[in-house]
Design a protein around this motif. Structure first.
Motif, PDB file in Angstrom:
ATOM      1  N   GLY A  17      30.961  71.705 -64.922  1.00  0.00           N
ATOM      2  CA  GLY A  17      31.850  72.072 -66.017  1.00  0.00           C
ATOM      3  C   GLY A  17      33.291  72.196 -65.569  1.00  0.00           C
ATOM      4  N   GLN A  18      33.482  72.632 -64.345  1.00  0.00           N
ATOM      5  CA  GLN A  18      34.833  72.760 -63.807  1.00  0.00           C
ATOM      6  C   GLN A  18      35.437  71.392 -63.495  1.00  0.00           C
ATOM      7  OE1 GLN A  18      35.032  74.655 -59.976  1.00  0.00           O
ATOM      8  NE2 GLN A  18      37.197  75.141 -60.175  1.00  0.00           N
ATOM      9  N   LEU A  19      34.621  70.499 -62.898  1.00  0.00           N
ATOM     10  CA  LEU A  19      35.123  69.192 -62.465  1.00  0.00           C
ATOM     11  C   LEU A  19      35.051  68.134 -63.563  1.00  0.00           C
ATOM     12  CD1 LEU A  19      33.501  69.051 -58.900  1.00  0.00           C
ATOM     13  CD2 LEU A  19      35.833  69.760 -59.500  1.00  0.00           C
ATOM     14  N   GLU A  20      34.092  68.304 -64.496  1.00  0.00           N
ATOM     15  CA  GLU A  20      33.848  67.310 -65.552  1.00  0.00           C
ATOM     16  C   GLU A  20      33.723  65.902 -64.955  1.00  0.00           C
ATOM     17  OE1 GLU A  20      35.397  69.203 -69.675  1.00  0.00           O
ATOM     18  OE2 GLU A  20      36.901  68.085 -68.569  1.00  0.00           O
ATOM     19  N   ASN A  21      32.944  65.858 -63.883  1.00  0.00           N
ATOM     20  CA  ASN A  21      32.698  64.596 -63.192  1.00  0.00           C
ATOM     21  C   ASN A  21      31.437  64.770 -62.352  1.00  0.00           C
ATOM     22  OD1 ASN A  21      32.759  62.605 -60.972  1.00  0.00           O
ATOM     23  ND2 ASN A  21      34.771  62.038 -61.809  1.00  0.00           N
ATOM     24  N   PHE A  22      30.370  64.067 -62.727  1.00  0.00           N
ATOM     25  CA  PHE A  22      29.093  64.258 -62.043  1.00  0.00           C
ATOM     26  C   PHE A  22      29.133  63.734 -60.608  1.00  0.00           C
ATOM     27  CE2 PHE A  22      26.180  64.476 -66.057  1.00  0.00           C
ATOM     28  CZ  PHE A  22      26.804  65.664 -66.398  1.00  0.00           C
ATOM     29  N   ALA A  23      29.896  62.670 -60.368  1.00  0.00           N
ATOM     30  CA  ALA A  23      29.992  62.138 -59.008  1.00  0.00           C
ATOM     31  C   ALA A  23      30.682  63.140 -58.092  1.00  0.00           C
ATOM     32  CB  ALA A  23      30.751  60.808 -59.019  1.00  0.00           C
ATOM     33  N   ALA A  24      31.773  63.725 -58.588  1.00  0.00           N
ATOM     34  CA  ALA A  24      32.491  64.729 -57.801  1.00  0.00           C
ATOM     35  C   ALA A  24      31.640  65.978 -57.613  1.00  0.00           C
ATOM     36  CB  ALA A  24      33.811  65.088 -58.483  1.00  0.00           C
ATOM     37  N   THR A  25      30.850  66.318 -58.634  1.00  0.00           N
ATOM     38  CA  THR A  25      29.952  67.467 -58.533  1.00  0.00           C
ATOM     39  C   THR A  25      28.910  67.243 -57.458  1.00  0.00           C
ATOM     40  OG1 THR A  25      30.253  67.981 -60.880  1.00  0.00           O
ATOM     41  CG2 THR A  25      28.321  68.923 -59.794  1.00  0.00           C
ATOM     42  N   ALA A  26      28.340  66.033 -57.435  1.00  0.00           N
ATOM     43  CA  ALA A  26      27.325  65.696 -56.430  1.00  0.00           C
ATOM     44  C   ALA A  26      27.892  65.839 -55.022  1.00  0.00           C
ATOM     45  CB  ALA A  26      26.828  64.267 -56.658  1.00  0.00           C
ATOM     46  N   GLU A  27      29.130  65.388 -54.848  1.00  0.00           N
ATOM     47  CA  GLU A  27      29.763  65.492 -53.536  1.00  0.00           C
ATOM     48  C   GLU A  27      30.012  66.953 -53.168  1.00  0.00           C
ATOM     49  OE1 GLU A  27      33.795  63.887 -51.230  1.00  0.00           O
ATOM     50  OE2 GLU A  27      33.243  63.108 -53.214  1.00  0.00           O
ATOM     51  N   ARG A  28      30.411  67.745 -54.170  1.00  0.00           N
ATOM     52  CA  ARG A  28      30.720  69.156 -53.912  1.00  0.00           C
ATOM     53  C   ARG A  28      29.473  69.949 -53.511  1.00  0.00           C
ATOM     54  NH1 ARG A  28      34.312  72.888 -56.368  1.00  0.00           N
ATOM     55  NH2 ARG A  28      35.817  71.164 -56.387  1.00  0.00           N
ATOM     56  N   VAL A  29      28.349  69.733 -54.205  1.00  0.00           N
ATOM     57  CA  VAL A  29      27.161  70.552 -53.956  1.00  0.00           C
ATOM     58  C   VAL A  29      26.179  69.908 -52.979  1.00  0.00           C
ATOM     59  CG1 VAL A  29      27.360  71.603 -56.239  1.00  0.00           C
ATOM     60  CG2 VAL A  29      25.873  69.619 -55.938  1.00  0.00           C
ATOM     61  N   GLY A  30      26.441  68.669 -52.565  1.00  0.00           N
ATOM     62  CA  GLY A  30      25.591  68.029 -51.570  1.00  0.00           C
ATOM     63  C   GLY A  30      24.311  67.447 -52.123  1.00  0.00           C
ATOM     64  N   LEU A  31      24.348  66.962 -53.374  1.00  0.00           N
ATOM     65  CA  LEU A  31      23.192  66.303 -53.979  1.00  0.00           C
ATOM     66  C   LEU A  31      23.593  64.910 -54.435  1.00  0.00           C
ATOM     67  CD1 LEU A  31      21.834  69.226 -56.231  1.00  0.00           C
ATOM     68  CD2 LEU A  31      20.865  68.437 -54.067  1.00  0.00           C
ATOM     69  N   THR A  32      22.602  64.123 -54.852  1.00  0.00           N
ATOM     70  CA  THR A  32      22.912  62.810 -55.409  1.00  0.00           C
ATOM     71  C   THR A  32      23.367  62.975 -56.857  1.00  0.00           C
ATOM     72  OG1 THR A  32      20.662  62.437 -56.220  1.00  0.00           O
ATOM     73  CG2 THR A  32      21.154  61.755 -53.955  1.00  0.00           C
ATOM     74  N   ALA A  65      19.973  65.054 -63.608  1.00  0.00           N
ATOM     75  CA  ALA A  65      18.646  65.578 -63.942  1.00  0.00           C
ATOM     76  C   ALA A  65      18.715  67.094 -64.187  1.00  0.00           C
ATOM     77  CB  ALA A  65      17.663  65.263 -62.825  1.00  0.00           C
ATOM     78  N   GLN A  66      19.461  67.817 -63.356  1.00  0.00           N
ATOM     79  CA  GLN A  66      19.582  69.267 -63.538  1.00  0.00           C
ATOM     80  C   GLN A  66      20.265  69.590 -64.869  1.00  0.00           C
ATOM     81  OE1 GLN A  66      21.213  71.498 -60.295  1.00  0.00           O
ATOM     82  NE2 GLN A  66      19.905  70.547 -58.764  1.00  0.00           N
ATOM     83  N   ILE A  67      21.313  68.857 -65.202  1.00  0.00           N
ATOM     84  CA  ILE A  67      22.016  69.099 -66.462  1.00  0.00           C
ATOM     85  C   ILE A  67      21.106  68.792 -67.652  1.00  0.00           C
ATOM     86  CG2 ILE A  67      23.977  68.443 -67.901  1.00  0.00           C
ATOM     87  CD1 ILE A  67      24.703  70.101 -65.425  1.00  0.00           C
ATOM     88  N   ARG A  68      20.350  67.695 -67.548  1.00  0.00           N
ATOM     89  CA  ARG A  68      19.419  67.345 -68.635  1.00  0.00           C
ATOM     90  C   ARG A  68      18.364  68.427 -68.826  1.00  0.00           C
ATOM     91  NH1 ARG A  68      19.805  62.013 -66.581  1.00  0.00           N
ATOM     92  NH2 ARG A  68      17.843  62.273 -65.439  1.00  0.00           N
ATOM     93  N   ARG A  69      17.878  69.017 -67.726  1.00  0.00           N
ATOM     94  CA  ARG A  69      16.883  70.093 -67.852  1.00  0.00           C
ATOM     95  C   ARG A  69      17.475  71.276 -68.614  1.00  0.00           C
ATOM     96  NH1 ARG A  69      15.143  68.514 -62.635  1.00  0.00           N
ATOM     97  NH2 ARG A  69      16.433  70.076 -61.568  1.00  0.00           N
ATOM     98  N   LEU A  70      18.711  71.629 -68.284  1.00  0.00           N
ATOM     99  CA  LEU A  70      19.352  72.728 -69.004  1.00  0.00           C
ATOM    100  C   LEU A  70      19.513  72.390 -70.481  1.00  0.00           C
ATOM    101  CD1 LEU A  70      22.189  73.892 -66.554  1.00  0.00           C
ATOM    102  CD2 LEU A  70      20.086  75.120 -67.127  1.00  0.00           C
ATOM    103  N   GLU A  71      19.965  71.186 -70.773  1.00  0.00           N
ATOM    104  CA  GLU A  71      20.175  70.791 -72.169  1.00  0.00           C
ATOM    105  C   GLU A  71      18.857  70.776 -72.934  1.00  0.00           C
ATOM    106  OE1 GLU A  71      24.161  67.993 -71.914  1.00  0.00           O
ATOM    107  OE2 GLU A  71      22.229  67.074 -71.427  1.00  0.00           O
ATOM    108  N   HIS A  72      17.784  70.371 -72.267  1.00  0.00           N
ATOM    109  CA  HIS A  72      16.463  70.374 -72.908  1.00  0.00           C
ATOM    110  C   HIS A  72      16.026  71.802 -73.207  1.00  0.00           C
ATOM    111  CE1 HIS A  72      12.011  70.395 -72.978  1.00  0.00           C
ATOM    112  NE2 HIS A  72      12.173  69.260 -73.663  1.00  0.00           N
ATOM    113  N   ASP A  73      16.229  72.713 -72.249  1.00  0.00           N
ATOM    114  CA  ASP A  73      15.836  74.111 -72.450  1.00  0.00           C
ATOM    115  C   ASP A  73      16.677  74.779 -73.530  1.00  0.00           C
ATOM    116  OD1 ASP A  73      13.889  73.923 -70.533  1.00  0.00           O
ATOM    117  OD2 ASP A  73      15.071  74.862 -68.941  1.00  0.00           O
TER     118      ASP A  73
END
Length: 286
Positions: free
Chosen positions: A12-27, A33-41
Motif C-alpha cells: 500500500g505504501q509503494l503501490e508497486n508489487f515488484a518493488a514490494t517483492a524486493e522490499r520483503v524478499g519474496l517473489t 497471492a497474499q494480496i488476493r487472499r486478503l481480498e478474498h477474505d
C-alpha cells in the motif's frame, strides 16, 4: 494473516508489487497471492489494477489504517510475557491548549496491558513544562512544537499535524471564511501558547480586522461557545472533533501553516515504561 497484513502495508505504501517483492524478499507472484487472499477474505478489492500498475482502492486506503492498528496491537501482544517488568510512575506534562483526547486514549489502552504503571499528569503552560523537563521533573510533555530551539538536553518527536480551520455554529450561513470573520465575533484560542502568534500573524497577513469577544486556552470551552452561537474561532483541527454537535468546520486554504503536535523528552536513557507509552501515543496519533 499477520504476514499478509504486513505485506499489504508495504504494498500500500509503494503501490508497486515488484518493488514490494524486493522490499520483503519474496517473489512478485507470492506478493500477488497474499494480496488476493486478503481480498478474498475481506470481500472487496484492496487495489485498483490497470495493466501492471496498482493503486490503493478507496476501501484499501481505509484498510491500510486499520491494518496499522492491528499490527501495532499484535506487536504489543508479543510483549505480554514481559509486561510485568513495566512498572513504576510516569510523569506526563500536557499543555493547557489541550491534547487531552489523544492522551486519554493512549493511557486507556496502555493501562489495559501495563497495569503496574501509575500516571501523574500535569497541565501547564508550554514554557513551564519545558522548564520542568529540563529539571528532570517530567518524563515527557505533549505540546505544540516550540517556536524556539530546544535546550540541548531535550528532543522533539512529532505525533500529529493539524491544519487550522474556522469553527462556526452549525446553523450559520454558508459564507466564505473571510466573510465569516468579518461578520461574527472572534473567540481567540490559546492566547498565551506557542500557536497564538501564528494565528495573529495570519490575520495580519490577510489584512483582517476582527472583533474579539473572548480568549481562552480551553478548547472545549471554545467549542461550547461556538455551539451556543457566541462567536467563531480559528483552531487547529483534531480528529477528536469529528461528530462535534452544533459546530461546523470550514477550511482556510490560505492558512498554510499547520500545528505540529508532539512529545518533548529528555535525551537521557529512557525507562521501558516511557518507551512503551511513546509507542502507544504514536499509534493513537495516526
Amino acid at each position: 494473516m499477520i504476514t499478509e497484513l504486513r505485506t499489504f502495508l508495504v504494498a500500500g505504501q509503494l503501490e508497486n508489487f515488484a518493488a514490494t517483492a524486493e522490499r520483503v524478499g519474496l517473489t512478485q507472484s507470492a506478493i500477488s497471492a497474499q494480496i488476493r487472499r486478503l481480498e478474498h477474505d475481506f470481500g472487496y478489492a484492496l487495489f485498483e489494477r490497470t495493466g501492471r500498475s496498482v493503486k490503493l482502492s478507496r476501501a484499501g486506503v481505509v484498510a491500510m489504517e486499520q491494518a496499522k492498528e492491528i499490527i501495532a496491537r499484535y506487536e504489543r501482544m508479543r510483549d505480554i510475557a514481559r509486561n510485568e517488568a513495566v512498572k513504576g510512575n510516569l510523569e506526563i506534562g500536557m499543555a493547557v491548549a489541550g491534547h487531552a483526547s489523544l492522551l486519554a486514549s493512549a493511557m486507556e489502552e496502555f493501562l489495559k496491558v501495563f497495569s503496574e504503571v501509575h500516571f501523574s499528569v500535569a497541565v501547564d503552560k508550554e514554557q513551564s513544562l519545558l522548564a520542568r523537563l529540563d529539571e528532570g521533573a517530567l518524563d515527557m510533555a505533549i505540546m505544540a512544537r516550540p517556536a524556539a530551539h530546544l535546550m540541548q538536553n531535550l528532543e522533539w518527536r512529532l505525533l500529529q499535524v493539524q491544519p487550522y480551520v474556522l469553527a462556526v455554529p452549525e446553523g450559520s450561513a454558508p459564507l466564505p471564511w473571510r466573510q465569516v470573520l468579518q461578520t461574527y465575533p472572534l473567540i481567540r484560542y490559546a492566547s498565551r501558547s506557542f500557536i497564538a502568534d501564528k494565528i495573529d500573524a495570519f490575520l495580519k497577513s490577510q489584512s483582517l480586522t476582527v472583533h474579539d469577544i473572548a480568549q481562552t486556552e480551553e478548547i472545549s470551552l471554545i467549542l461550547d461557545m461556538v455551539a451556543k452561537e457566541t462567536g467563531v474561532a480559528i483552531i487547529p483541527f483534531s480528529t477528536a472533533f469529528n461528530g462535534q454537535e452544533k459546530v461546523r468546520f470550514i477550511s482556510i486554504p490560505e492558512f498554510l501553516e499547520k500545528k505540529e503536535v508532539g512529545v518533548v523528552m529528555t535525551r537521557k536513557k529512557k525507562s521501558i515504561a516511557v518507551k512503551k507509552f511513546l509507542d502507544f501515543l504514536t499509534d493513537f496519533s495516526r
